[in-house]
Each structure stands twice: as C-alpha cells, then as structure tokens.
Motif scaffolding. Structure first.
Motif, PDB file in Angstrom:
ATOM      1  N   ASN B   1       0.803-122.554 -54.372  1.00  0.00           N
ATOM      2  CA  ASN B   1       2.219-122.845 -54.111  1.00  0.00           C
ATOM      3  C   ASN B   1       2.778-123.705 -55.221  1.00  0.00           C
ATOM      4  N   ALA B   2       3.884-123.269 -55.780  1.00  0.00           N
ATOM      5  CA  ALA B   2       4.526-124.076 -56.798  1.00  0.00           C
ATOM      6  C   ALA B   2       5.255-125.218 -56.121  1.00  0.00           C
ATOM      7  N   GLY B   3       5.232-126.370 -56.770  1.00  0.00           N
ATOM      8  CA  GLY B   3       5.965-127.510 -56.255  1.00  0.00           C
ATOM      9  C   GLY B   3       7.409-127.426 -56.685  1.00  0.00           C
ATOM     10  N   VAL B   4       8.084-128.569 -56.645  1.00  0.00           N
ATOM     11  CA  VAL B   4       9.466-128.632 -57.097  1.00  0.00           C
ATOM     12  C   VAL B   4       9.477-128.516 -58.619  1.00  0.00           C
ATOM     13  N   MET B   5      10.260-127.577 -59.120  1.00  0.00           N
ATOM     14  CA  MET B   5      10.313-127.346 -60.563  1.00  0.00           C
ATOM     15  C   MET B   5      11.660-127.782 -61.097  1.00  0.00           C
ATOM     16  N   GLN B   6      11.619-128.661 -62.073  1.00  0.00           N
ATOM     17  CA  GLN B   6      12.852-129.105 -62.709  1.00  0.00           C
ATOM     18  C   GLN B   6      12.826-128.695 -64.171  1.00  0.00           C
ATOM     19  N   ASN B   7      13.972-128.284 -64.650  1.00  0.00           N
ATOM     20  CA  ASN B   7      14.075-128.015 -66.085  1.00  0.00           C
ATOM     21  C   ASN B   7      15.482-128.276 -66.571  1.00  0.00           C
ATOM     22  N   PRO B   8      15.594-128.681 -67.831  1.00  0.00           N
ATOM     23  CA  PRO B   8      14.467-128.944 -68.722  1.00  0.00           C
ATOM     24  C   PRO B   8      13.799-130.284 -68.397  1.00  0.00           C
ATOM     25  N   ARG B   9      12.641-130.530 -68.975  1.00  0.00           N
ATOM     26  CA  ARG B   9      11.989-131.822 -68.770  1.00  0.00           C
ATOM     27  C   ARG B   9      12.684-132.911 -69.577  1.00  0.00           C
ATOM     28  N   HIS B  10      13.138-132.534 -70.740  1.00  0.00           N
ATOM     29  CA  HIS B  10      13.849-133.471 -71.606  1.00  0.00           C
ATOM     30  C   HIS B  10      15.121-132.789 -72.099  1.00  0.00           C
ATOM     31  N   LEU B  11      16.208-133.558 -72.115  1.00  0.00           N
ATOM     32  CA  LEU B  11      17.497-133.007 -72.524  1.00  0.00           C
ATOM     33  C   LEU B  11      18.213-134.066 -73.351  1.00  0.00           C
ATOM     34  N   VAL B  12      18.643-133.665 -74.539  1.00  0.00           N
ATOM     35  CA  VAL B  12      19.409-134.564 -75.398  1.00  0.00           C
ATOM     36  C   VAL B  12      20.817-134.006 -75.531  1.00  0.00           C
ATOM     37  N   ARG B  13      21.798-134.827 -75.280  1.00  0.00           N
ATOM     38  CA  ARG B  13      23.198-134.426 -75.405  1.00  0.00           C
ATOM     39  C   ARG B  13      23.952-135.478 -76.191  1.00  0.00           C
ATOM     40  N   ARG B  14      24.961-135.009 -76.930  1.00  0.00           N
ATOM     41  CA  ARG B  14      25.861-135.939 -77.613  1.00  0.00           C
ATOM     42  C   ARG B  14      26.945-136.370 -76.632  1.00  0.00           C
ATOM     43  N   ARG B  15      27.481-137.522 -76.865  1.00  0.00           N
ATOM     44  CA  ARG B  15      28.572-138.013 -76.019  1.00  0.00           C
ATOM     45  C   ARG B  15      29.696-136.983 -75.953  1.00  0.00           C
ATOM     46  N   GLY B  16      30.165-136.730 -74.753  1.00  0.00           N
ATOM     47  CA  GLY B  16      31.246-135.781 -74.555  1.00  0.00           C
ATOM     48  C   GLY B  16      30.792-134.383 -74.182  1.00  0.00           C
ATOM     49  N   GLN B  17      29.504-134.081 -74.375  1.00  0.00           N
ATOM     50  CA  GLN B  17      28.997-132.763 -74.008  1.00  0.00           C
ATOM     51  C   GLN B  17      28.705-132.707 -72.515  1.00  0.00           C
ATOM     52  N   GLU B  18      28.341-131.515 -72.071  1.00  0.00           N
ATOM     53  CA  GLU B  18      27.971-131.315 -70.673  1.00  0.00           C
ATOM     54  C   GLU B  18      26.458-131.228 -70.550  1.00  0.00           C
ATOM     55  N   ALA B  19      25.949-131.760 -69.454  1.00  0.00           N
ATOM     56  CA  ALA B  19      24.522-131.641 -69.151  1.00  0.00           C
ATOM     57  C   ALA B  19      24.363-130.881 -67.838  1.00  0.00           C
ATOM     58  N   ARG B  20      23.447-129.912 -67.850  1.00  0.00           N
ATOM     59  CA  ARG B  20      23.131-129.146 -66.635  1.00  0.00           C
ATOM     60  C   ARG B  20      21.653-129.293 -66.340  1.00  0.00           C
ATOM     61  N   LEU B  21      21.351-129.815 -65.176  1.00  0.00           N
ATOM     62  CA  LEU B  21      19.978-130.049 -64.772  1.00  0.00           C
ATOM     63  C   LEU B  21      19.667-129.110 -63.610  1.00  0.00           C
ATOM     64  N   ARG B  22      18.531-128.453 -63.690  1.00  0.00           N
ATOM     65  CA  ARG B  22      18.180-127.454 -62.681  1.00  0.00           C
ATOM     66  C   ARG B  22      16.988-127.898 -61.846  1.00  0.00           C
ATOM     67  N   CYS B  23      17.021-127.502 -60.597  1.00  0.00           N
ATOM     68  CA  CYS B  23      15.945-127.844 -59.679  1.00  0.00           C
ATOM     69  C   CYS B  23      15.666-126.665 -58.761  1.00  0.00           C
ATOM     70  N   SER B  24      14.442-126.158 -58.833  1.00  0.00           N
ATOM     71  CA  SER B  24      14.005-125.123 -57.904  1.00  0.00           C
ATOM     72  C   SER B  24      13.113-125.777 -56.862  1.00  0.00           C
ATOM     73  N   PRO B  25      13.529-125.780 -55.612  1.00  0.00           N
ATOM     74  CA  PRO B  25      12.739-126.483 -54.585  1.00  0.00           C
ATOM     75  C   PRO B  25      11.456-125.728 -54.259  1.00  0.00           C
ATOM     76  N   VAL B  26      10.603-126.382 -53.508  1.00  0.00           N
ATOM     77  CA  VAL B  26       9.415-125.727 -52.979  1.00  0.00           C
ATOM     78  C   VAL B  26       9.869-124.500 -52.188  1.00  0.00           C
TER      79      VAL B  26
END
Lengths: 112, 115
Positions: B1-26
């Motif tokens: 069974n896969a656990g909770v999967m988050q991606n990306p693990r590391h994200l670098v953004r410049r000020r003013g950009q958008e960040a999208r964080l993903r989470c796939s639950p169990v």
C-alpha cells in the motif's frame, strides 16, 4: 483555544540514557493525545497515542501516560539509541474533530 | 500500500510566482489535511477537506492561498504570488474518516523555498 506546550530543546543524550520530554496541554473538551516523530527530511510518523485519562500509550520502548489532573502527556524511554535521534512532537485533537494541534517540537540527539 | 504521496518534494519559486503542491492520499482515504511547518517551529493546521468539500479552512491565510480536493485526482494547495514568508515545509495528511481516534497518515512534505 487548544494549545500544546513542549519542553524546550534541543536535548542531547548519550546512548542508553533515560529520556523524558515534557508535554502539557490546554483543551476545552476531552482530547486525544499523540506523540509524533519526524526523522530528518521525512514526514511525521505516529509514535504512540492515548485517548482517555490514565491511558498509557507505548511503542518501540517509548511510553506516555495521559494525566488529566496535570494536563500532561510526558514522553519517556528508559534507554535511548542513536537511531532515536529525531524531532518529537506532542499533539492533541478534540473528540469532535480531526485537526491536530501540535507543540513546537523537541530535537533529540543521541550520541554513541 | 502506498502511503500519502506529496510532490514535488522540493519546490523553488521566485517572488510573485505561483506554487502548486500536490497530495495523493492513502488509497481509500477521503479526508485530507494540510499543515505548514515554518523553520524551527511546529506544524500549524491550514485546511481540512473531504472529497470536493472544504470542511475547515480556519488556518488558511485569507489571501493568496487556496486548496481543493476534487472527486478525481490529488488534493492541491495553491499559493499565488508567493512571498519569502511562504518558505516552509507543507505537509499533507489523510485519514479514512473524521474523529479523534482516527489515525492521520502524513506525507513526506513539500519544502517550498521562495527566492
């Protein structure tokens, strides 16, 4: 509102030493209490929990007893190992809810 | 069974950009929680979602932050116009149901750095 207070860290111990990390809480109802462990670069893992007063949670040699009279849930281990080095978080959740309220975390380093 | 999967693990953004964080639950979990961990601090609750619904967003900043958990696909935490103060580790947790006795499983987190 709910809150959790942990002893300040960091804590540095030698292998086989006795560990206590203090945790006290404030809650309006009858919370469940948890200890989570976070290894470097990882997410949180549930270490142990207790859901009512006087319950004792235990796992991997760690123990904590839910003390309603002192609103405490102190974490103890009789003999720590180098592999126990991590950050430990005390947390609670109210009986009617699911969100966790965390303490600030205590960094534990165990030296050989 | 896969656990909770988050991606990306590391994200670098410049000020003013958008960040999208993903989470796939169990698999089989319909309840998702997002927490933020600022440097040297504990985790702070942000938002609680159940499939297609936001149940509790009391920990979300009022501006620039939003979250969704669509019927199909992962949960998304979106941060618009990022600022340096958004730099943190963002953790997702999932559970089968609501309630204090229900264990929440955590992902490994996304570490956002705003430069």
């Amino acid at each position: 509102g709910d809150s959790v207070t942990q002893m300040e860290g960091p804590v540095t111990l030698s292998e086989e030493a006795f560990l206590t990390i203090n945790c006290t809480y404030t809650a309006t109802g009858y919370p469940s209490l948890f200890w989570y462990v976070q290894y470097p670069g990882e997410g949180l893992q549930l270490l142990l929990k207790a859901t009512k007063a006087d319950d004792k949670g235990s796992n991997k040699g760690f123990e904590a007893t839910y003390r309603k009279e002192t609103t405490s849930f102190h974490l103890e281990k009789g003999s720590v190992q180098v592999s126990d080095s991590a950050v430990y978080f005390c947390a609670l959740t109210e009986t009617s809810g699911s969100r966790l309220t965390f303490g600030e975390g205590t960094q534990l380093t165990v030296n050989p | 069974n896969a656990g909770v999967m988050q991606n990306p693990r590391h994200l670098v953004r410049r000020r003013g950009q958008e960040a999208r964080l993903r989470c796939s639950p169990v698999k089989g979990h319909s309840h998702v929680y997002w927490y933020r961990q600022l440097p040297e601090e504990g985790l702070k609750f942000m938002v609680y979602l159940q499939k297609e619904n936001i149940i509790d967003e009391s920990g979300m900043p009022k501006e620039r932050f939003s979250a969704e958990f669509p019927k199909e696909g992962p949960s998304i935490l979106r941060i618009q116009q990022v600022v340096r103060g958004d730099s943190a580790a963002y953790f997702c947790a999932s559970s089968t149901s609501q309630g204090a006795n229900t264990e929440a499983f955590f992902g490994q987190g996304t570490r956002l750095t705003v430069v």
